[in-house]
Each structure stands twice: as structure tokens, then as C-alpha cells.
Design a protein around this motif. Structure first.
Motif, PDB file in Angstrom:
ATOM      1  N   LEU A  88       0.829  -1.213   0.000  1.00  0.00           N
ATOM      2  CA  LEU A  88       0.000   0.000   0.000  1.00  0.00           C
ATOM      3  C   LEU A  88       0.862   1.261   0.000  1.00  0.00           C
ATOM      4  O   LEU A  88       0.407   2.318  -0.438  1.00  0.00           O
ATOM      5  CB  LEU A  88      -0.936  -0.001   1.204  1.00  0.00           C
ATOM      6  CG  LEU A  88      -1.997  -1.116   1.213  1.00  0.00           C
ATOM      7  CD1 LEU A  88      -2.840  -1.031   2.477  1.00  0.00           C
ATOM      8  CD2 LEU A  88      -2.878  -1.041  -0.012  1.00  0.00           C
ATOM      9  N   GLN A  89       2.091   1.135   0.474  1.00  0.00           N
ATOM     10  CA  GLN A  89       2.985   2.285   0.500  1.00  0.00           C
ATOM     11  C   GLN A  89       3.599   2.579  -0.870  1.00  0.00           C
ATOM     12  O   GLN A  89       4.169   3.639  -1.087  1.00  0.00           O
ATOM     13  CB  GLN A  89       4.117   2.046   1.527  1.00  0.00           C
ATOM     14  CG  GLN A  89       3.625   1.935   2.959  1.00  0.00           C
ATOM     15  CD  GLN A  89       2.875   3.170   3.412  1.00  0.00           C
ATOM     16  OE1 GLN A  89       3.329   4.309   3.184  1.00  0.00           O
ATOM     17  NE2 GLN A  89       1.727   2.972   4.051  1.00  0.00           N
ATOM     18  N   LYS A  90       3.476   1.654  -1.783  1.00  0.00           N
ATOM     19  CA  LYS A  90       4.054   1.871  -3.120  1.00  0.00           C
ATOM     20  C   LYS A  90       3.067   1.488  -4.224  1.00  0.00           C
ATOM     21  O   LYS A  90       3.409   0.789  -5.184  1.00  0.00           O
ATOM     22  CB  LYS A  90       5.362   1.087  -3.262  1.00  0.00           C
ATOM     23  CG  LYS A  90       5.271  -0.395  -2.905  1.00  0.00           C
ATOM     24  CD  LYS A  90       6.632  -1.059  -3.046  1.00  0.00           C
ATOM     25  CE  LYS A  90       6.558  -2.545  -2.716  1.00  0.00           C
ATOM     26  NZ  LYS A  90       7.865  -3.212  -2.868  1.00  0.00           N
ATOM     27  N   LEU A  91       1.836   1.962  -4.086  1.00  0.00           N
ATOM     28  CA  LEU A  91       0.800   1.671  -5.078  1.00  0.00           C
ATOM     29  C   LEU A  91       1.184   2.182  -6.461  1.00  0.00           C
ATOM     30  O   LEU A  91       0.890   1.555  -7.479  1.00  0.00           O
ATOM     31  CB  LEU A  91      -0.540   2.277  -4.651  1.00  0.00           C
ATOM     32  CG  LEU A  91      -1.315   1.545  -3.549  1.00  0.00           C
ATOM     33  CD1 LEU A  91      -2.617   2.275  -3.254  1.00  0.00           C
ATOM     34  CD2 LEU A  91      -1.596   0.100  -3.942  1.00  0.00           C
ATOM     35  N   GLY A  92       1.824   3.346  -6.499  1.00  0.00           N
ATOM     36  CA  GLY A  92       2.209   3.916  -7.785  1.00  0.00           C
ATOM     37  C   GLY A  92       3.148   3.012  -8.550  1.00  0.00           C
ATOM     38  O   GLY A  92       2.987   2.819  -9.773  1.00  0.00           O
ATOM     39  N   GLU A  93       4.137   2.467  -7.855  1.00  0.00           N
ATOM     40  CA  GLU A  93       5.096   1.580  -8.509  1.00  0.00           C
ATOM     41  C   GLU A  93       4.420   0.301  -8.994  1.00  0.00           C
ATOM     42  O   GLU A  93       4.679  -0.182 -10.103  1.00  0.00           O
ATOM     43  CB  GLU A  93       6.224   1.224  -7.536  1.00  0.00           C
ATOM     44  CG  GLU A  93       7.070   2.408  -7.102  1.00  0.00           C
ATOM     45  CD  GLU A  93       8.102   2.008  -6.058  1.00  0.00           C
ATOM     46  OE1 GLU A  93       8.481   0.815  -6.040  1.00  0.00           O
ATOM     47  OE2 GLU A  93       8.506   2.879  -5.266  1.00  0.00           O
ATOM     48  N   ILE A  94       3.536  -0.258  -8.152  1.00  0.00           N
ATOM     49  CA  ILE A  94       2.856  -1.499  -8.518  1.00  0.00           C
ATOM     50  C   ILE A  94       1.939  -1.263  -9.713  1.00  0.00           C
ATOM     51  O   ILE A  94       1.857  -2.088 -10.629  1.00  0.00           O
ATOM     52  CB  ILE A  94       2.062  -2.055  -7.318  1.00  0.00           C
ATOM     53  CG1 ILE A  94       3.024  -2.434  -6.184  1.00  0.00           C
ATOM     54  CG2 ILE A  94       1.220  -3.252  -7.733  1.00  0.00           C
ATOM     55  CD1 ILE A  94       2.336  -2.855  -4.907  1.00  0.00           C
ATOM     56  N   GLN A  95       1.258  -0.113  -9.698  1.00  0.00           N
ATOM     57  CA  GLN A  95       0.356   0.208 -10.810  1.00  0.00           C
ATOM     58  C   GLN A  95       1.120   0.270 -12.128  1.00  0.00           C
ATOM     59  O   GLN A  95       0.694  -0.294 -13.141  1.00  0.00           O
ATOM     60  CB  GLN A  95      -0.356   1.541 -10.543  1.00  0.00           C
ATOM     61  CG  GLN A  95      -1.310   1.976 -11.641  1.00  0.00           C
ATOM     62  CD  GLN A  95      -0.653   2.830 -12.704  1.00  0.00           C
ATOM     63  OE1 GLN A  95       0.031   3.797 -12.383  1.00  0.00           O
ATOM     64  NE2 GLN A  95      -0.841   2.481 -13.968  1.00  0.00           N
ATOM     65  N   GLU A  96       2.261   0.933 -12.126  1.00  0.00           N
ATOM     66  CA  GLU A  96       3.048   1.045 -13.353  1.00  0.00           C
ATOM     67  C   GLU A  96       3.521  -0.329 -13.817  1.00  0.00           C
ATOM     68  O   GLU A  96       3.486  -0.642 -15.017  1.00  0.00           O
ATOM     69  CB  GLU A  96       4.237   1.973 -13.124  1.00  0.00           C
ATOM     70  CG  GLU A  96       5.045   2.235 -14.382  1.00  0.00           C
ATOM     71  CD  GLU A  96       6.176   3.240 -14.167  1.00  0.00           C
ATOM     72  OE1 GLU A  96       6.933   3.464 -15.120  1.00  0.00           O
ATOM     73  OE2 GLU A  96       6.292   3.788 -13.047  1.00  0.00           O
ATOM     74  N   SER A  97       3.940  -1.160 -12.866  1.00  0.00           N
ATOM     75  CA  SER A  97       4.418  -2.499 -13.223  1.00  0.00           C
ATOM     76  C   SER A  97       3.284  -3.376 -13.748  1.00  0.00           C
ATOM     77  O   SER A  97       3.463  -4.138 -14.705  1.00  0.00           O
ATOM     78  CB  SER A  97       5.070  -3.173 -12.010  1.00  0.00           C
ATOM     79  OG  SER A  97       6.211  -2.449 -11.595  1.00  0.00           O
ATOM     80  N   GLN A  98       2.114  -3.261 -13.123  1.00  0.00           N
ATOM     81  CA  GLN A  98       0.959  -4.046 -13.581  1.00  0.00           C
ATOM     82  C   GLN A  98       0.534  -3.607 -14.983  1.00  0.00           C
ATOM     83  O   GLN A  98       0.202  -4.430 -15.835  1.00  0.00           O
ATOM     84  CB  GLN A  98      -0.210  -3.898 -12.599  1.00  0.00           C
ATOM     85  CG  GLN A  98      -1.555  -4.407 -13.088  1.00  0.00           C
ATOM     86  CD  GLN A  98      -1.566  -5.886 -13.439  1.00  0.00           C
ATOM     87  OE1 GLN A  98      -0.642  -6.638 -13.128  1.00  0.00           O
ATOM     88  NE2 GLN A  98      -2.636  -6.333 -14.103  1.00  0.00           N
ATOM     89  N   TRP A  99       0.555  -2.305 -15.241  1.00  0.00           N
ATOM     90  CA  TRP A  99       0.205  -1.801 -16.573  1.00  0.00           C
ATOM     91  C   TRP A  99       1.182  -2.355 -17.612  1.00  0.00           C
ATOM     92  O   TRP A  99       0.769  -2.805 -18.685  1.00  0.00           O
ATOM     93  CB  TRP A  99       0.219  -0.277 -16.576  1.00  0.00           C
ATOM     94  CG  TRP A  99      -0.134   0.306 -17.917  1.00  0.00           C
ATOM     95  CD1 TRP A  99      -1.382   0.579 -18.388  1.00  0.00           C
ATOM     96  CD2 TRP A  99       0.778   0.659 -18.964  1.00  0.00           C
ATOM     97  NE1 TRP A  99      -1.315   1.082 -19.670  1.00  0.00           N
ATOM     98  CE2 TRP A  99      -0.005   1.147 -20.058  1.00  0.00           C
ATOM     99  CE3 TRP A  99       2.158   0.632 -19.101  1.00  0.00           C
ATOM    100  CZ2 TRP A  99       0.569   1.591 -21.247  1.00  0.00           C
ATOM    101  CZ3 TRP A  99       2.726   1.067 -20.291  1.00  0.00           C
ATOM    102  CH2 TRP A  99       1.944   1.536 -21.350  1.00  0.00           C
ATOM    103  N   LYS A 100       2.470  -2.327 -17.297  1.00  0.00           N
ATOM    104  CA  LYS A 100       3.471  -2.843 -18.237  1.00  0.00           C
ATOM    105  C   LYS A 100       3.269  -4.329 -18.487  1.00  0.00           C
ATOM    106  O   LYS A 100       3.401  -4.801 -19.616  1.00  0.00           O
ATOM    107  CB  LYS A 100       4.880  -2.593 -17.689  1.00  0.00           C
ATOM    108  CG  LYS A 100       5.323  -1.138 -17.754  1.00  0.00           C
ATOM    109  CD  LYS A 100       6.727  -0.972 -17.216  1.00  0.00           C
ATOM    110  CE  LYS A 100       7.191   0.472 -17.313  1.00  0.00           C
ATOM    111  NZ  LYS A 100       8.557   0.652 -16.753  1.00  0.00           N
ATOM    112  N   ARG A 101       2.917  -5.060 -17.444  1.00  0.00           N
ATOM    113  CA  ARG A 101       2.704  -6.497 -17.611  1.00  0.00           C
ATOM    114  C   ARG A 101       1.489  -6.760 -18.510  1.00  0.00           C
ATOM    115  O   ARG A 101       1.535  -7.624 -19.392  1.00  0.00           O
ATOM    116  CB  ARG A 101       2.501  -7.171 -16.253  1.00  0.00           C
ATOM    117  CG  ARG A 101       2.605  -8.684 -16.306  1.00  0.00           C
ATOM    118  CD  ARG A 101       2.404  -9.294 -14.924  1.00  0.00           C
ATOM    119  NE  ARG A 101       2.832 -10.687 -14.909  1.00  0.00           N
ATOM    120  CZ  ARG A 101       2.127 -11.705 -15.413  1.00  0.00           C
ATOM    121  NH1 ARG A 101       0.968 -11.475 -15.984  1.00  0.00           N
ATOM    122  NH2 ARG A 101       2.597 -12.941 -15.343  1.00  0.00           N
ATOM    123  N   ALA A 102       0.419  -5.991 -18.316  1.00  0.00           N
ATOM    124  CA  ALA A 102      -0.773  -6.160 -19.148  1.00  0.00           C
ATOM    125  C   ALA A 102      -0.488  -5.783 -20.597  1.00  0.00           C
ATOM    126  O   ALA A 102      -1.083  -6.350 -21.518  1.00  0.00           O
ATOM    127  CB  ALA A 102      -1.925  -5.323 -18.596  1.00  0.00           C
TER     128      ALA A 102
END
Length: 833
Positions: free
Chosen positions: A93-107
Motif C-alpha cells: 500500500l505504500q508503493k501503489l504507484g510503482e505497482i500500478q506502473e508495473s501491472q500496466w506494463k505487464r498487461a
């Protein structure tokens, strides 16, 4: 605030047995995290919970626990917050921005990071008067945040869960107010009690009475647009869509009935393998609490704009749930009483089961999403089509609205020559298909919703398939699209291009400043500040010297109208034209400002009423008086020059009918849509007639299986198709169009005969009318081809404009909105010979 804190503290110390009905299976819970019952002061299911209190509870969870974070994604038309409670491991939860970017790249197939958490979207209450799921959302949020049960700990470890408690807060609060206001002590289970029967327009819809569950594809409203923008950042693997249905039913979960399309654009793995896999989980969980259910019936995912079907076109799994509704707090059924808490528990169990099934199959879901987008990049190669070429046909604002939808769904498109091209080779290939492909063959003939949705036809966008592409600049923002140049000051006259979608909005704005404008009823050519230009019928002329205001003030208002609506404006220094009519011609007719009213209330279609209201409110910025039918007898119609009647069952007595006739006869305009047009004919307000109604075929009778009756009879219904009509471009209702062939949307069985008056059939279906959607041959030959789409009939000194079809369907039919707007602004000048 101190009193509230003390109250919460006291409630925290109380063990509430009612909570156990829902959550006992997930003990133990963190003692310093309040349950919904402790926070609200009543047991879940005792009352309907307002949206602001739902959000307040989620705020409390985020405040007291590092396992949750509250995120806003928009606001409704009425200003209510749209939020996610994001639940997961504190470090994530402290790094939602990083996870979001990584998930977008994976998709997007730009990364292979398998360490990312599963993304689950639990979404509730898209229909405001289907309230059980938002109450279940409170319990689900509490369980996922506060429970220390081993299974819940595993969910937080493996997934990020985005819990959206109320997709439609405006509708929910409308229903909540109703249900709580009529709640009695003791509770009343009589189905006829007012608590179980909301008044019009009811709470199902949003502020403008739109069904938000149909808006995922169309993206008209802030609730949907906020969610879509979030969606294309995160690409969740699983999305829930919780609903309610008739009280006498049980519970539905997927798999659905077979998709009606002959060649579905979503992978078979989605609607067969994954649905069946998850269905086994749901069956097991509901069996464990003794709930009855059904699958593979009634509902289908053919239309791509549902909350349960749109995710299927984005590499995720959309899941539909339908709970029999108590429509209040308790209601009598054939199986005994159905209570609000009972309906909530089924939704609660299904929500947590969704998380369980997803987490236990996380790698399968991740791999499926990867395969989905890989197949999208390969899918286009099966055809010769490499893209679709489109142009704005001189109407920049209509094209801009269409381009906005392309960008909203992350469909890539490029400048290409004098137009634009949408390539098929892109991750959103299936959305490209949704926007442009049309169909005539289906494996099923009965649909839960429309069978046609080619979005380009909604906007009347000319397009053609291309086998070779010329890609230039990619369009990633609407600001890249050209706009009309700023107007220059004129001392003689201004001309506004009426082919632009926003022309009527600019016209109303200038009229509201007290300016007088005229419409050209014939085309002409004129010398302007930008050279010699051709102007079509409908062109708006603002004569400077004939106004009460001075030229400087007029220019200021013209400039303001341009800044708001970006309609092309030309400046003229002479009224003499090289060709066609001069500016002082009798073929220029001054326009009165519309003073419009709309009949609403019990018996009328709230959907169609909302579509009219939304169009005038949000695009024309023009007020319309909404007149309740129950008060019609005391309404003074002399305040209005235009009256709109949408589809419905009008129980107006002969005196009321005469009141409308007399008002129209005095020179006013009545606009009827759908079954209101049938009503006007049946009550002999007009001399037009309808195509002969359907009769049972008594020839060659044969016995058919009783069990198939609904399917056999249902295929004869016109559930939603796109047809081609031929429009009279010389008629005032056809002004602003550059081609006579236009797509129209048909979702009713209103069949109007062409008028006996040779000048009154404004639009008629063509001899080859089918564009998109399911339609039987019988309907085509017996009803469509002989019928008219749009008529005008004389009534005394006024006129009745009769739409067989809905020109404003779901706020998205930009292509036919102009017909309706013309009736509003130009109806006063329609003279029926």
C-alpha cells in the motif's frame, strides 16, 4: 466529535451477536478495528445505509489499519465521492504507484514480472435500488481488513483488492431515503406496501436517470469515466458485478447462457473455462449456507458494455451476481419471507468466495491475461483488414466526441492524410472490433440487451476498412485535434456553421444574451473573412446592425460562444452573395428561443426522459421544465413553445388530450418519441397512421415445445438494432446533415406508415436497411421496409414531430441528436402543406 468518539468506544466493547450471522466463519478479528455494526450503531440489514456513511466507515478502516487505504476516483453528478478501499499488505500500500506502473506494463506485454500481486476489483451497487451488495461491501471490507483468519491473511498476502462499495451513489441514496422513510416497526412484509414500491423515477438509475450498467462502453457519465480511467491503469484480473432481481427468484451466478454472437470476440477460455472454474467455488460456498441458486439462464454477456462483460474484453474475468431482492427490509414470497440481511449474506459470501477462487488460481489468471493480449495482437492477422479510415465530415465537434471514446478505451489512432486511421494491430484490437465491426448472423436470437453496438454508427462517423495504412502522428490527446479558428470582429454579420454538432448550443447561448439569429432555409455562397465559402441550409446568421447591443458587445458574446463550443464562425462585411440567397432573403428566418417542457412521471420511460434532460443540460446548457403528469391538469402550457413526450403509457383523459391539441394548434411544436408517437396517432392528435400491427399466423399451424415459448416468441422482438434511413436534407429537420443516408437506433416496435402528405416523411428506412444487430426476416419485410423513421404532421397552426425511433439513446447517439435538436430549434418554421 468527542461524543461520537465515546460512542464508538462504547460500541467497541460490546459483542454484537447479529454480526455473527455474517462473519463468524472468519474469526478472530482485530479488536481495535470497529465492525460496521459498531461504527454505524445498528446491525447490517436493519436499515439501508447512506452512501456518505459507507464512505465514512471505509475512511475509518483506512485510518485505524495499515492494511487499507482509501482512494478517490471521481465524483457523481450530485457531487458524491466515488472511492476504492484498497486492501493488501502494508508495504504494498505504500508503493501503489510503482505497482500500478508495473501491472500496466505487464498487461501491455512490456514486462514478465510474476511477483506482482493479483489485482481484484470487488464492485457493488451499480443499480441504486439493488442495495444488498453495498451493505455486503461494508462487511467484506471489515473482514478483509480486520480478520486474522489464515485464509484472509493469505488473500492480503497474494492480492491487492480494490473494493468499490457503491458505483451509483446518487441512485443508491434516492432508494435509501425511500426504503428508510417507509420502514415500519414492526416490519411490513406485504409486497404491496409502499416500502417495496418506489415512486418514479426510482433509484435504479443515476442523477440523469441513466442505467450505469450499460455505460461501460459508452462512457458518458462521470461514474463510468472515472472507473474506466482507473481500469486502464490497473487492468484487474477479476471484477465483480453485483445486482438484484425479482423477489420471487433465488440467486444467479456465472456461467451465463451462451453468448448470442456467432463468433464472440472474447476468448472461449473466458466464458467457458474460467466461468465454470469459478462457478464451482460459488456453488460450494452457497451450498454451505443452504442458499439456492441457478446458472446458465436468462442473462448473457453479449453486449460489451456491462460491468460483467467489459472486463472480459480487457484480459480479466467479469463476474455477474443476481440476488432476489427484498425491495426493502422484509418481503413475503412463495417460499416464505426474504429478509434484507439474508440477501446481504449471499452477496457477502459470493464476494469473499471470488477472492478465494482468484487467489487460489492467481497464476492461471495472470497467464490468461498475458495470453489475452497476445491473442489480441495476433487476431487482426486473420483478416485482410489492417485498419479503419475515418474522417470528421466537416463536423469537428462530433468527431471530437467520437475520438474521446477511442482515447477513453485506450484505442490507438493516428493522423492519416486528411483523416485518421485506427489500426487493428494493437492491444485493444477487440475494442476496435467493438467500435467498427457490424454483424447480421447470430447463434442465439434472444438477448438480455441490445444486439447492435458498433460505436462508429452511434456517432454517424463515416469509415471504411483499409488493407494498407499510412500512419502519421499518433493522437494521444484531444488537444491535438484541429479546432475552428477564433472569429474576427464583424460590423455587418456573423455566420455559424450549422453542420457542427455544437451549433445549437452556441445558438442558445447567443439567444440567451438577447441576440436575434436567423436560419438559412436554402444554401448559398458568401465572401467571408476566410475567403469564399459555401454554406448549407441551416446556416445561422447573426445580423449585427439589427441587434439592440453594440458591435463590441456582440463580438464579445460571439467570442464567448466560440470559446465554449468551438463552432466555426465567419465574419461578413456584405449581405450580397456570389451564389444563392442573399443575407436579406426571405429564406432566412428568424428563430425564437426554445421554451421547452418534458412530460415525466409514472407510466413514462425514465430512461428516455433522462436522455432528453441530459442532452439539454450537459451539451446545450439549455433548461427544460420537467412536468409531472400527475399535475398536468393545472399546468399552464402557454409558457412553452415546445413540448416533448417520450415513450410511455399516457393516461390522459379527453380533456387533457384536447388541452394538448389546442396548445399545438396555436402554433407550437409537440415532439413525440417511440410509443408516444403511437399514442398521438391512437388519440387522433394527428392524421398519420401506423403500419398494421402483428397478428398471429394461423396458416400451417404446428405444435411447438411449450418450454421453448420464450425463446421462440422472444426472437420476434426488436431488442436493439441499427438500421439505415434515408433523410430529406431539404427539410428543416434534416439541416446540418451532409449525407442523406443515416444510421438510426431501433429498440421498439413502433412502425409508422409514410405520410400521405408527400412532404411530411422526413426519414424512411431504406430498401436495404440492416446495418447491425439481430432482426428476423419477417420483421424486416413486413415492418421495417414499409415504415418511416421520422414524420411531421400538421395540427392547426402547429405541428407534431413523430420519432418512431429514439434519437437520444443512452446519451450516445450523436448521429441522430441533431434530428431532435432541429425539432427544438427549427420546429417553429416547419410548415406542413
Amino acid at each position: 466529535m468527542r461524543y461520537f468518539s465515546v460512542l464508538v468506544g462504547l460500541l467497541l466493547s460490546v459483542t454484537v451477536s447479529a454480526q455473527d450471522y455474517f462473519t463468524k466463519a472468519y474469526t478472530p478479528f482485530e479488536q481495535d478495528i470497529p465492525s460496521p455494526e459498531q461504527f454505524l450503531g445498528y446491525g447490517i440489514g436493519e436499515y439501508h445505509t447512506r452512501h456518505d456513511r459507507i464512505v465514512s466507515y471505509l475512511e475509518e478502516l483506512a485510518k485505524v489499519s495499515d492494511r487499507a487505504q482509501l482512494v478517490d476516483y471521481g465524483r457523481t453528478h450530485e457531487g458524491r465521492r466515488l472511492v476504492f478501499l484498497v486492501i493488501g499488505r502494508p508495504d504494498r500500500l505504500q508503493k501503489l504507484g510503482e505497482i500500478q506502473e508495473s501491472q500496466w506494463k505487464r498487461a501491455q506485454l512490456k514486462s514478465q514480472d510474476d511477483s506482482l500481486p493479483l489485482i481484484i476489483n470487488l464492485a457493488y451497487n451499480v443499480h441504486g435500488n439493488e442495495p444488498s451488495s453495498s451493505e455486503a461491501a461494508l462487511l467484506t471490507a471489515y473482514t478483509l481488513v480486520a480478520s486474522n483468519h489464515t485464509s484472509i491473511q493469505k488473500y492480503r498476502e497474494k492480492a491487492l483488492i480494490f473494493l468499490d462499495p457503491t458505483i451509483n451513489p446518487d441512485g443508491r441514496d434516492r432508494h435509501t431515503q425511500w426504503a428508510n422513510s417507509y420502514r415500519a416497526t414492526p416490519l411490513v412484509n406485504d409486497p404491496q406496501d409502499a416500502e417495496h414500491n418506489e415512486a418514479w423515477p426510482r433509484g435504479r438509475t443515476n442523477h440523469y436517470w441513466f442505467d450505469l450498467n450499460r455505460d461501460w462502453l459508452l462512457g458518458i457519465h462521470p461514474e463510468s469515466r472515472g472507473k474506466l480511467n482507473w481500469y486502464h491503469k490497473w487492468y484487474p484480473h477479476v471484477v465483480t458485478d453485483f445486482h438484484e432481481m425479482g423477489t420471487q427468484s433465488t440467486y444467479f451466478f456465472e456461467p451465463m447462457k451462451d453468448i448470442g454472437s456467432l463468433d464472440p470476440i472474447m476468448p472461449k477460455e473466458n466464458y467457458e473455462d474460467l466461468n465454470n472454474l469459478f462457478g464451482e467455488y460459488f456453488a460450494s460456498s452457497l451450498d454451505s449456507i443452504g442458499s439456492f441458486y441457478f446458472t446458465r439462464e436468462v442473462f448473457d454477456g453479449t453486449y460489451p458494455g456491462y460491468g460483467s462483460s467489459y472486463p472480459d474484453l480487457q484480459g480479466g474475468l467479469g463476474l455477474l451476481f443476481e440476488q432476489a431482492s427484498s425491495r426493502g427490509h422484509v418481503q413475503k414470497t412463495k417460499y416464505g419471507e426474504i429478509t434484507f440481511p439474508f440477501t446481504i449474506r449471499n452477496q457477502y459470501v459470493s464476494g469473499l468466495t471470488t477472492v478465494k477462487a482468484a487467489v487460489e488460481n492467481d497464476q492461471l489468471l495472470k497467464d490468461y491475461q498475458k495470453r489475452f493480449f497476445e491473442s489480441a495482437l495476433k487476431g487482426w492477422s486473420k483478416t485482410k483488414i489492417r485498419g479503419y479510415y475515418i474522417n470528421d465530415e466537416g463536423d469537428r465537434n462530433r468527431f471530437k466526441a467520437f475520438a474521446d471514446k477511442l482515447l477513453l478505451h485506450r484505442i490507438k489512432f493516428y493522423k492519416s492524410g486528411n483523416g485518421y486511421v485506427v489500426p487493428t494491430s494493437q492491444p485493444q484490437y477487440r475494442m476496435v472490433q467493438t467500435f467498427f465491426e457490424t454483424y447480421s448472423k447470430y447463434r442465439d436470437s434472444v438477448y438480455y440487451d441490445a444486439s447492435a453496438w458498433s460505436v462508429a454508427n452511434f456517432y454517424h462517423i463515416p469509415y471504411k476498412a483499409e488493407t494498407a495504412l499510412n500512419l502519421q502522428e499518433e493522437i494521444t490527446d484531444l488537444s491535438q485535434l484541429p479546432e475552428a479558428p477564433a472569429p474576427e470582429k464583424a460590423n455587418y454579420a456573423y455566420l455559424l456553421d450549422y453542420q457542427d454538432y455544437n451549433a445549437n448550443a452556441a445558438l442558445y447561448y447567443l439567444q440567451s444574451k438577447g441576440l436575434v439569429l436567423a436560419s438559412a432555409f436554402k444554401g448559398f455562397q458568401s465572401e467571408t473573412n476566410r475567403g469564399k465559402q459555401n454554406f448549407a441550409a441551416g446556416t445561422l446568421m447573426l445580423p449585427v446592425s439589427r441587434q439592440k447591443a453594440d458591435p463590441e458587445k456582440i463580438y464579445q458574446w460571439v467570442r464567448e460562444a466560440w470559446e465554449k463550443y468551438k463552432v466555426p464562425v465567419y465574419s461578413l462585411s456584405t449581405g450580397y452573395t456570389p451564389n444563392g440567397i442573399d443575407l436579406g432573403s426571405r429564406h432566412f428566418r428568424t428563430l425564437d428561443q426554445p421554451k421547452a417542457a418534458l412530460l415525466i412521471g409514472e407510466g413514462t420511460s425514465s430512461y428516455e426522459a433522462g436522455e432528453v434532460w441530459h442532452l439539454l443540460d450537459t451539451r446545450l446548457h439549455m433548461p427544460i421544465s420537467k412536468l409531472r403528469l400527475a399535475q398536468f391538469k393545472r399546468m399552464d402550457l402557454s409558457r412553452y413553445n415546445t413540448l416533448v413526450m417520450i415513450s410511455g403509457r399516457y393516461k390522459l383523459d379527453k380533456r387533457d388530450q384536447q388541452k394538448i391539441k389546442d396548445w399545438v394548434s396555436r402554433g407550437n411544436t409537440l415532439i413525440t418519441i417511440g410509443t408516444a408517437s403511437s399514442w398521438a396517432i391512437d388519440k387522433k392528435l394527428v392524421t398519420e397512421s401506423k403500419t398494421k400491427g402483428k397478428k398471429a399466423d394461423t396458416t400451417n399451424l404446428k405444435r411447438l415445445p411449450y418450454i421453448d415459448a420464450s425463446e421462440i416468441e422472444g426472437k420476434e422482438e426488436v431488442g436493439g438494432v441499427i438500421l439505415r434511413a434515408d433523410l430529406d436534407l431539404t427539410h428543416p429537420l434534416g439541416f446540418g446533415y451532409s449525407t442523406s443516408s443515416i444510421p438510426v437506433y431501433k429498440n421498439n416496435e413502433v412502425w409508422l406508415k409514410p405520410s400521405k402528405n408527400a412532404y411530411s416523411t422526413v426519414a424512411k428506412y431504406t430498401q436495404k436497411p440492416h446495418i447491425d444487430g439481430y432482426l428476423t426476416k419477417k420483421n424486416m419485410e413486413e415492418f421495417v421496409k414499409p415504415s418511416a423513421s421520422l414524420l411531421v404532421s400538421r395540427l392547426g397552426g402547429g405541428r407534431v414531430v413523430l420519432f418512431a425511433d429514439n434519437p437520444n439513446f443512452r446519451g450516445s447517439w450523436y448521429g441522430t441528436n441533431r434530428l431532435f435538436m432541429n425539432a427544438l430549434f427549427l420546429g417553429q418554421h416547419i410548415q406542413v402543406p
